[in-house]
Design an enzyme around this catalytic site. Structure first.
Site, PDB file in Angstrom:
ATOM      1  N   ASN A   9       0.873  -1.174   0.000  1.00 43.89           N
ATOM      2  CA  ASN A   9       0.000   0.000   0.000  1.00 43.89           C
ATOM      3  C   ASN A   9       0.909   1.221   0.000  1.00 43.89           C
ATOM      4  O   ASN A   9       1.492   1.559   1.026  1.00 43.89           O
ATOM      5  CB  ASN A   9      -0.899  -0.034   1.244  1.00 43.89           C
ATOM      6  CG  ASN A   9      -1.745   1.215   1.369  1.00 43.89           C
ATOM      7  OD1 ASN A   9      -1.773   2.048   0.475  1.00 43.89           O
ATOM      8  ND2 ASN A   9      -2.443   1.330   2.496  1.00 43.89           N
ATOM      9  N   LYS A  11       0.197   4.263  -0.251  1.00 47.86           N
ATOM     10  CA  LYS A  11      -0.403   5.442   0.402  1.00 47.86           C
ATOM     11  C   LYS A  11      -0.145   6.697  -0.455  1.00 47.86           C
ATOM     12  O   LYS A  11      -0.177   6.602  -1.680  1.00 47.86           O
ATOM     13  CB  LYS A  11       0.098   5.565   1.842  1.00 47.86           C
ATOM     14  CG  LYS A  11      -0.152   4.264   2.634  1.00 47.86           C
ATOM     15  CD  LYS A  11       0.088   4.400   4.106  1.00 47.86           C
ATOM     16  CE  LYS A  11      -0.148   3.053   4.796  1.00 47.86           C
ATOM     17  NZ  LYS A  11      -0.027   3.107   6.242  1.00 47.86           N
ATOM     18  N   HIS A  96      -9.413   1.210   4.920  1.00 38.91           N
ATOM     19  CA  HIS A  96      -8.139   1.385   5.622  1.00 38.91           C
ATOM     20  C   HIS A  96      -8.341   2.286   6.840  1.00 38.91           C
ATOM     21  O   HIS A  96      -9.156   3.220   6.798  1.00 38.91           O
ATOM     22  CB  HIS A  96      -7.096   1.982   4.680  1.00 38.91           C
ATOM     23  CG  HIS A  96      -5.716   1.888   5.246  1.00 38.91           C
ATOM     24  ND1 HIS A  96      -5.245   2.781   6.173  1.00 38.91           N
ATOM     25  CD2 HIS A  96      -4.746   0.977   5.065  1.00 38.91           C
ATOM     26  CE1 HIS A  96      -4.009   2.431   6.518  1.00 38.91           C
ATOM     27  NE2 HIS A  96      -3.680   1.338   5.871  1.00 38.91           N
ATOM     28  N   GLU A  98      -6.716   4.638   7.937  1.00 40.43           N
ATOM     29  CA  GLU A  98      -6.491   6.062   7.674  1.00 40.43           C
ATOM     30  C   GLU A  98      -7.731   6.703   7.051  1.00 40.43           C
ATOM     31  O   GLU A  98      -7.991   7.886   7.267  1.00 40.43           O
ATOM     32  CB  GLU A  98      -5.243   6.229   6.791  1.00 40.43           C
ATOM     33  CG  GLU A  98      -3.982   5.959   7.612  1.00 40.43           C
ATOM     34  CD  GLU A  98      -2.832   5.346   6.852  1.00 40.43           C
ATOM     35  OE1 GLU A  98      -2.823   5.391   5.617  1.00 40.43           O
ATOM     36  OE2 GLU A  98      -1.932   4.789   7.516  1.00 40.43           O
ATOM     37  N   GLU A 168      -5.227  -4.994  10.527  1.00 39.73           N
ATOM     38  CA  GLU A 168      -4.209  -3.968  10.712  1.00 39.73           C
ATOM     39  C   GLU A 168      -4.454  -3.259  12.044  1.00 39.73           C
ATOM     40  O   GLU A 168      -5.224  -2.283  12.092  1.00 39.73           O
ATOM     41  CB  GLU A 168      -4.265  -2.945   9.568  1.00 39.73           C
ATOM     42  CG  GLU A 168      -4.001  -3.531   8.205  1.00 39.73           C
ATOM     43  CD  GLU A 168      -3.401  -2.501   7.252  1.00 39.73           C
ATOM     44  OE1 GLU A 168      -2.308  -2.774   6.744  1.00 39.73           O
ATOM     45  OE2 GLU A 168      -3.997  -1.437   7.041  1.00 39.73           O
ATOM     46  N   GLY A 174       2.717   2.170  10.860  1.00 39.24           N
ATOM     47  CA  GLY A 174       3.662   3.272  10.732  1.00 39.24           C
ATOM     48  C   GLY A 174       4.379   3.630  12.018  1.00 39.24           C
ATOM     49  O   GLY A 174       5.022   4.672  12.106  1.00 39.24           O
ATOM     50  N   SER A 214       3.698  -2.232  10.330  1.00 41.81           N
ATOM     51  CA  SER A 214       5.150  -2.304  10.521  1.00 41.81           C
ATOM     52  C   SER A 214       5.726  -3.666  10.160  1.00 41.81           C
ATOM     53  O   SER A 214       6.669  -4.148  10.795  1.00 41.81           O
ATOM     54  CB  SER A 214       5.530  -1.908  11.954  1.00 41.81           C
ATOM     55  OG  SER A 214       5.139  -0.574  12.214  1.00 41.81           O
TER      56      SER A 214
END
Ligand code: 13P
Length: 255
Positions: A9, A11, A96, A98, A168, A174, A214
């Protein structure tokens, strides 16, 4: 029995020129290899055509990071699943964390988007996972169950071939902090049991559940070796060819 999927991904990284460079480098690493699984990269929309050109003929698939819940019309700024298919995509990431956080997307929207993805003949990668505060409060499994129950039973066209799950945990995205193998296996096993309840035992047995958060070359093998982990959804480590190729190599070793 389940083929692994290693998915990058990207991003909000890599425009058409940089994306084409990375895709070319990846294609060079993968060309001619008979992989045991599938490799996917999900660039920003504008980078998809440049990457799709390189992915042709290599064991490399292209996907999108999101799509519209609409087919066409007056929806400024949106991109439909059918357009993504025309541009060469096989997969679309939906939900996702985010997008849950920054765009405040909800279960009803995820259902509508995944239905559009399926109607276009593409595979949806549905993301879910708990926040740090939810894990600390001992609610991780309840949160994940609610996220899966809020979407999966309402899908119009889901089958074992057109859906992938990506667990996730938000605290691992991250941050450099990865779920331990114990946590990952427990959450994936729980997820698979919930899927069995919602979509049937056979679908649960065949459904791929990816780990994201990660994941990197140094920890991919121990995560992918877990019985209910079928690959990874990779953020930061998908942006450099050596890092991403190292994760693919880990999947090849342990799957
Ligand atoms: P990182 O691998 O950068 O933690 O991101 C994971 C992720 O969000 C993939 O969708």
């Amino acid at each position: 029995m389940r083929r692994y999927l290693v998915a990058g991904n990207w991003k909000l990284n890599l425009g058409p020129a940089a994306g084409a460079n990375l895709a070319a480098a990846l294609q060079a690493r993968l060309a001619g290899r008979a992989l045991k699984g599938d490799v996917l990269v999900c660039p920003p929309y504008v980078t998809i055509p440049a990457v799709a050109a390189f992915a042709q003929g290599a064991p490399l698939l292209v996907g999108a990071q999101d799509c519209s819940d609409q087919d066409q019309g007056a929806y400024t700024g949106q991109v439909s699943a059918a357009m993504l298919k025309e541009a060469g995509c096989t997969h679309v990431i939906v939900a996702h964390s985010e997008r849950r956080q920054y765009q405040r997307e909800t279960d009803a929207l995820f259902v509508a988007k995944i239905d559009r993805v399926h109607a276009a003949g593409l595979t949806a990668i549905f993301c879910y996972g708990e926040l740090l505060a939810e894990r600390r409060a001992g609610r991780a499994e309840d949160v994940v169950e609610a996220q899966l129950r809020g979407v999966l039973p309402r899908l119009a066209h889901a089958d074992r071939g057109n859906l992938v799950l990506a667990y996730e945990p938000v605290w691992a995205i991250g941050t450099g902090e990865t779920a331990t193998p114990e946590i990952a296996q427990q959450m994936h096993r729980t997820s698979r049991a919930i899927v069995a309840d919602l979509l049937g035992a056979e679908t649960a047995r065949q459904l791929r559940i990816l780990y994201g958060g990660s994941c990197k070359a140094a920890n991919a093998a121990e995560l992918f070796a877990l019985p209910d982990v079928d690959g990874g959804l990779i953020g930061g480590a998908s942006l450099k060819v050596d890092d991403f190729a190292g994760i693919i190599d880990a999947a090849e070793r342990v799957k």
